[in-house]
Design an enzyme around this catalytic site. Structure first.
Site, PDB file in Angstrom:
ATOM      1  N   GLY A 124      -7.084 -31.493 -27.269  1.00  0.00           N
ATOM      2  CA  GLY A 124      -8.268 -32.343 -27.165  1.00  0.00           C
ATOM      3  C   GLY A 124      -9.312 -31.764 -26.221  1.00  0.00           C
ATOM      4  O   GLY A 124     -10.491 -31.711 -26.533  1.00  0.00           O
ATOM      5  N   ALA A 125      -8.857 -31.316 -25.053  1.00  0.00           N
ATOM      6  CA  ALA A 125      -9.800 -30.834 -24.048  1.00  0.00           C
ATOM      7  C   ALA A 125      -9.025 -30.168 -22.922  1.00  0.00           C
ATOM      8  O   ALA A 125      -7.803 -30.266 -22.868  1.00  0.00           O
ATOM      9  CB  ALA A 125     -10.619 -31.985 -23.490  1.00  0.00           C
ATOM     10  N   MET A 126      -9.770 -29.499 -22.012  1.00  0.00           N
ATOM     11  CA  MET A 126      -9.106 -28.797 -20.920  1.00  0.00           C
ATOM     12  C   MET A 126      -9.910 -28.917 -19.636  1.00  0.00           C
ATOM     13  O   MET A 126     -11.117 -28.709 -19.618  1.00  0.00           O
ATOM     14  CB  MET A 126      -8.913 -27.321 -21.324  1.00  0.00           C
ATOM     15  CG  MET A 126      -8.300 -26.456 -20.251  1.00  0.00           C
ATOM     16  SD  MET A 126      -6.606 -26.972 -19.875  1.00  0.00           S
ATOM     17  CE  MET A 126      -6.515 -26.532 -18.146  1.00  0.00           C
ATOM     18  N   GLU A 170     -10.102 -35.699 -18.250  1.00  0.00           N
ATOM     19  CA  GLU A 170     -10.344 -34.343 -17.730  1.00  0.00           C
ATOM     20  C   GLU A 170     -11.023 -34.413 -16.369  1.00  0.00           C
ATOM     21  O   GLU A 170     -10.735 -33.623 -15.475  1.00  0.00           O
ATOM     22  CB  GLU A 170     -11.171 -33.506 -18.707  1.00  0.00           C
ATOM     23  CG  GLU A 170     -10.616 -33.423 -20.134  1.00  0.00           C
ATOM     24  CD  GLU A 170      -9.138 -33.081 -20.235  1.00  0.00           C
ATOM     25  OE1 GLU A 170      -8.628 -32.360 -19.353  1.00  0.00           O
ATOM     26  OE2 GLU A 170      -8.484 -33.542 -21.193  1.00  0.00           O
ATOM     27  N   ASN A 202     -10.434 -27.211 -16.905  1.00  0.00           N
ATOM     28  CA  ASN A 202     -10.797 -26.059 -16.065  1.00  0.00           C
ATOM     29  C   ASN A 202     -11.747 -26.476 -14.936  1.00  0.00           C
ATOM     30  O   ASN A 202     -12.682 -27.219 -15.157  1.00  0.00           O
ATOM     31  CB  ASN A 202     -11.519 -25.010 -16.912  1.00  0.00           C
ATOM     32  CG  ASN A 202     -10.857 -24.812 -18.246  1.00  0.00           C
ATOM     33  OD1 ASN A 202      -9.690 -24.468 -18.301  1.00  0.00           O
ATOM     34  ND2 ASN A 202     -11.586 -25.074 -19.319  1.00  0.00           N
TER      35      ASN A 202
HETATM   36  N1  B3K Z   1      -4.256 -29.936 -19.648  1.00  0.00           N
HETATM   37  C1  B3K Z   1      -4.733 -29.806 -20.997  1.00  0.00           C
HETATM   38  C2  B3K Z   1      -3.662 -29.403 -21.939  1.00  0.00           C
HETATM   39  C3  B3K Z   1      -3.627 -27.979 -22.239  1.00  0.00           C
HETATM   40  C4  B3K Z   1      -2.543 -27.676 -23.221  1.00  0.00           C
HETATM   41  C5  B3K Z   1      -2.309 -26.282 -23.432  1.00  0.00           C
HETATM   42  N2  B3K Z   1      -1.300 -25.975 -24.389  1.00  0.00           N
HETATM   43  C6  B3K Z   1      -5.353 -31.050 -21.494  1.00  0.00           C
HETATM   44  C7  B3K Z   1      -5.103 -32.263 -20.704  1.00  0.00           C
HETATM   45  O1  B3K Z   1      -4.030 -32.800 -20.700  1.00  0.00           O
HETATM   46  O2  B3K Z   1      -5.977 -32.698 -20.030  1.00  0.00           O
HETATM   47 ZN    ZN Z   2      -4.335 -33.874 -18.962  1.00  0.00          ZN
END
Ligand code: B3K
Ligand code: ZN
Length: 877
Positions: free
Chosen positions: A274-276, A311, A278
């Site tokens: 869905g999203a990341m 996020e 970073n």
């Molecule tokens: N932390 C990312 C998930 C990334 C998954 C990579 N395989 C999205 C989230 O849970 O916010």
């Molecule tokens: Zn998450």
């Protein structure tokens, strides 16, 4: 035999274990990255300030992760170029045997983002460069200790052609920019907050931006930017509003302020999840950020709000305080899901949000907990971490945090979260650290509670009661148990909060509170009661368990009418419907005629006519339990019987209450311009539920009503609902007409067309598979784009049970073919698509054989990715 032998001789991937965790041998104080992006290749220059970890004794070789696709061009230590004798390389690691205690490592690597179809590391989404590094994608960019407990300060320079890629982004604040030769330019970004490599991000493209700003509680101004394609610029307002609401909410509810001067979100079309989150530069699947009334449904509006918030919340629960290792994934995900669901509850309707979350948990997470991939919230081992971004880590993990919140109360929980953030800011920690902060802030002992992290499976709680009329004493006896799961046969009792109320026959609440169940059997008594109450148990779904109590229909009807807890009112209705449907399924299998009891019609009529109820609540109360939920509850899943019974009931309720449905439909129709607020969503939800029942009567006049809604709708919620209801109600000709019309209107909108694919793929009719195969050839279908795979292949396999489980096994073979095709190209998506096949044990014998044969066919393929190997081999174990 011989085939088995040959499989065993192939080298199979080995699991890694939590118990083997060791602190890193080397730390990276500073990471300087320079990217030169070209059309054929990308050069990555990494300069790392490395230091031996004082917490580790003795000298160790330096080990850097590096994916096999990395081309190592040059490696030097303190300016001295290393020769091939100085290091060695295997599939996963680069080893340098002899290094000083402190040194500068320089590394030049060549990569090919254009060829990266796994969408991990640096890749191209349409014309732009973007990254996805969690969990282990950074090792596809350069050689690095790609583990979350190595936290470093990053400075990143991105250089690319100015015309093709005018926008160059990375984490932190922009500190320098300028021109380079050959029409190229560069921007340098500096991120002062130490972070693990999985939070690194880079974007380069020709992007439009929506800009705004936010003043934090302490008065700092933060620049907010949401980037997307120019044509989508009008679809970014909702995400921006959601972001600002989330920033305010985190200040008010958790006392957490944003830390950088700029917060960026970029929408990309090719994205595995869905999203990341970073640091400072979130990258989002377009499906979780773009929203406009004309193109986006209410559900998608809410999803955007929730994911943007999720996020954002990670900036504290995940980035400032991160995970020590990937076994601790739920530390950030469970906590952050809990945070985002509370945010959504505050922004919209709390009860409705809870109903939606629990429906999903009880259907999909409970099924996961009962399947071959069942694992604890803190797993003990894995082969491929990407397979552990599961409903158990996310949703059950959030329930575990919610239980702490219930046990402590909001105020003490806040003390615990304050202590956690203060104690661990800038650190990579464990779920034990999280629970310890809660324990220290409250003075409570959570040793037993921590079993929720280490024991897999959905606990059962059986409740019985007794009533001493002479003394006015009522008692409840709770017995808990937990079924065996892979690798865990014996389970110890959990510590669980059971919120309850005692309701009198006139609907008045006599008493309410929270019981703490800690033993395998415990009795609680309540004195001085005027009459034997009806117990309302597990209010708000206070623990993620399967609770049973021998309710009579009269008791459930009383709770449906009077329970002071909105969630339990809904749940009482669900229990009534489930009991009836389970009986009807048995009747159907025994060849008996089905009938709808009058009492059910009466109680539904009462709910439908009760204008004092929130329409969203009415819509939820009158939606029959899904086929997936009935399947999860079944001992042996009889797909066709479940479908037939649900259809029978839908039609019978449609006919019995036709005037009431029409009345509700009209009552909920409005000329007001579209708004995604909770009240308007509720109205549309009830209106479209009513439309579904009206169509189930098979009357042509009512079909005209649906067609009219489709044509006149000024919003996607109403239009999409009319489309899918007409198609799924079996009006083949009208359905095709609307599909064609929809295509003409929306072929230029990728996300809208995903709905068009999904409506057809999830259509429960005998021609569905053939149609799905035809749609694969449609010019808008692209097997490299996960959103397209989800809207066609996953929609067919996971949301069209009658077609997927066709008795000739054609659905299974179809999925098997896809898995084999995607195994190497996009292993993460391949493994995820596999889920429906892994549940084979729950189906009748004939289906089991066909499903396992398909799993075995996949397992026999050469060069299985770790992702697919792990899921298939565990499913067959
Ligand atoms: N932390 C990312 C998930 C990334 C998954 C990579 N395989 C999205 C989230 O849970 O916010
Ligand atoms: Zn998450």
């Amino acid at each position: 035999m011989s085939q088995q032998g040959s499989q065993q001789s192939q080298q199979q991937p080995e699991p890694i274990y939590l118990k083997d965790y060791k602190a890193p041998a080397y730390l990276i104080d500073h990471t300087d990255l320079r990217f030169e992006l070209y059309e054929e290749e990308t050069l990555v220059r990494a300069t790392l300030k490395v230091r031996r970890n004082p917490a580790r004794s003795g000298k160790s070789p330096l080990e850097l992760h590096g994916h096999e696709s990395l081309e190592l061009c040059r490696l030097s230590i303190d300016g001295e170029v290393l020769s091939e004798r100085d290091f060695s390389r295997d599939d996963e690691l680069l080893h340098i045997a002899d290094v000083p205690d402190e040194f500068v490592l320089e590394c030049l690597t060549r990569i090919h983002p254009q060829l990266n179809t796994a969408l991990e590391g640096l890749y191209k989404s349409d014309g732009m460069f973007c990254t996805q590094c969690e969990a282990e994608g950074f090792r596809r960019i350069t050689f690095y200790p790609d583990r979350p407990d190595v936290m470093s300060v990053f400075r990143t320079t991105v250089e690319a052609d100015r015309k093709l890629y005018p926008v160059l982004l990375s984490n932190g604040n922009p500190v320098e920019s300028g021109s380079a030769d050959d029409g190229r330019h560069f921007v340098t970004w500096d991120d002062p907050f130490p972070k693990p490599a999985y939070l690194f991000a880079l974007v380069a493209g020709d992007l439009a931006v929506l800009e705004d700003s936010y003043i934090t509680a302490s008065g700092r101004k933060v620049k907010l930017q949401i980037y997307g394609e120019n044509k989508d610029l009008d679809k970014l307002d909702h995400a921006m509003l959601s972001l600002k609401n989330a920033m305010r909410w985190d200040e008010e509810v958790y006392g957490r302020e944003y830390d950088l001067d700029i917060y960026m979100i970029v929408a990309v079309d090719f994205f595995n999840m869905g999203a990341m989150e970073n640091k400072g530069l979130n990258i989002f699947n377009t499906s979780c950020v773009l929203a406009s009334p004309r193109t986006t449904t209410d559900a998608a509006f809410q999803r955007v709000e929730g994911v943007v918030a999720h996020e954002y919340f990670h900036n504290w629960s995940g980035n400032r305080v991160t995970c020590r290792d990937w076994f601790q994934l739920s530390l950030k995900e469970g906590f952050t899901v809990f945070r985002d669901s509370e945010f959504s509850a505050d922004m919209n309707s709390r009860t409705v949000k809870r109903i939606e979350d629990v429906s999903m948990l009880r259907t999909a997470q409970f099924a996961e907990d009962a399947g071959p991939m069942a694992h604890p919230v803190r797993p003990e081992s894995f082969i491929e971490i990407s397979n552990f971004y599961t409903l158990t880590i996310y949703e059950k993990g959030a329930e575990v945090v919610r239980m702490l919140h219930t046990l402590l109360g909001a105020e003490t929980f806040r003390k615990g979260s304050d202590l956690y953030f203060e104690r661990h800011d800038g650190q990579a920690v464990t779920t034990d650290d999280f629970v310890q902060a809660m324990a220290d802030a409250s003075g409570r002992d959570f040793t037993q509670f921590k079993r929720w992290y280490s024991q897999a499976g959905t606990p059962r709680v059986e409740v019985s009661d007794s009533w001493d009329a002479a003394k006015g004493v009522y008692s409840l006896t709770l017995r808990q148990s937990c079924p065996a799961t892979p690798g865990q046969t014996e389970k110890l009792p959990f510590h669980m909060p059971v919120a309850y109320g005692l309701v009198a026959q006139n609907g008045v609440e006599l008493e309410a509170g929270v019981l703490e169940l800690t033993d395998s059997e415990q009795t609680f008594t309540f004195d001085d009661l005027p009459e034997k109450p009806v117990p309302s148990l597990l209010r708000g779904f206070s623990a993620p368990v399967k609770l049973s109590y021998p309710y009579s229909d009269e008791q459930l009807l009383l709770l449906l009418k009077h329970d002071g807890d909105g969630f339990n009112r809904w749940d009482a209705g669900q229990r009534i419907a489930v009991n009836l449907m389970q009986q009807l399924i048995e009747d159907h299998l025994a060849g008996k005629a089905l009938s709808l009891p009058d009492a059910m019609v009466d109680s539904w009529r009462a709910v439908l006519n009760d204008e004092s109820l929130d329409p969203a609540m009415v819509a939820h109360l009158l939606r029959l339990p899904s086929e997936a939920y009935l399947a999860e509850l079944a001992e042996v899943i009889q797909v066709d019987a479940i479908h037939a019974v649900r259809e029978f009931l839908r039609k019978a309720l449609a006919v019995a209450l036709q005037p009431e449905w029409l009345e509700a439909y009209k009552r909920c129709t409005s000329d007001e311009p579209y708004s995604p607020d909770a009240e308007s969503c509720a109205r549309r939800a009830l209106k479209n539920l009513a439309l579904g029942y009206l169509l189930a009567t098979d009357e042509d006049a009512l079909l005209a009503l649906a067609e009219e809604q489709f044509v006149d709708a000024d919003n996607m919620t109403d239009q999409q609902a009319a489309l899918s209801l007409v198609v799924h109600s079996g009006f083949r000709e009208a359905g095709q007409r609307l599909l064609d019309d929809f295509h003409t209107r929306w072929h230029h909108e990728a996300l809208v067309m995903n709905q068009w694919f999904a409506v057809q793929a999830s259509d429960p009719w005998s021609g569905a598979l053939e149609r799905v195969k035809t749609l694969q050839e449609h010019p808008l279908f692209d097997a490299k784009n996960p959103n397209k795979l989800r809207s066609l292949v996953a929609a067919f396999c996971a949301q069209n049970p009658v077609s997927f489980h066709a008795q000739d096994g054609s659905g299974y073979r179809y999925l098997g073919d896809w898995i084999i095709k995607l195994n190497k190209k996009n292993p993460q998506i391949a493994a995820r698509l596999l889920t429906p096949l892994t549940r084979w044990k729950r189906y009748p014998q004939a289906a089991q054989q066909l499903m396992t044969a398909e799993l075995e066919r996949i397992l026999a393929q050469p060069e299985l990715s770790k992702d697919v190997y792990e899921v298939v081999s565990k499913s067959l174990a």
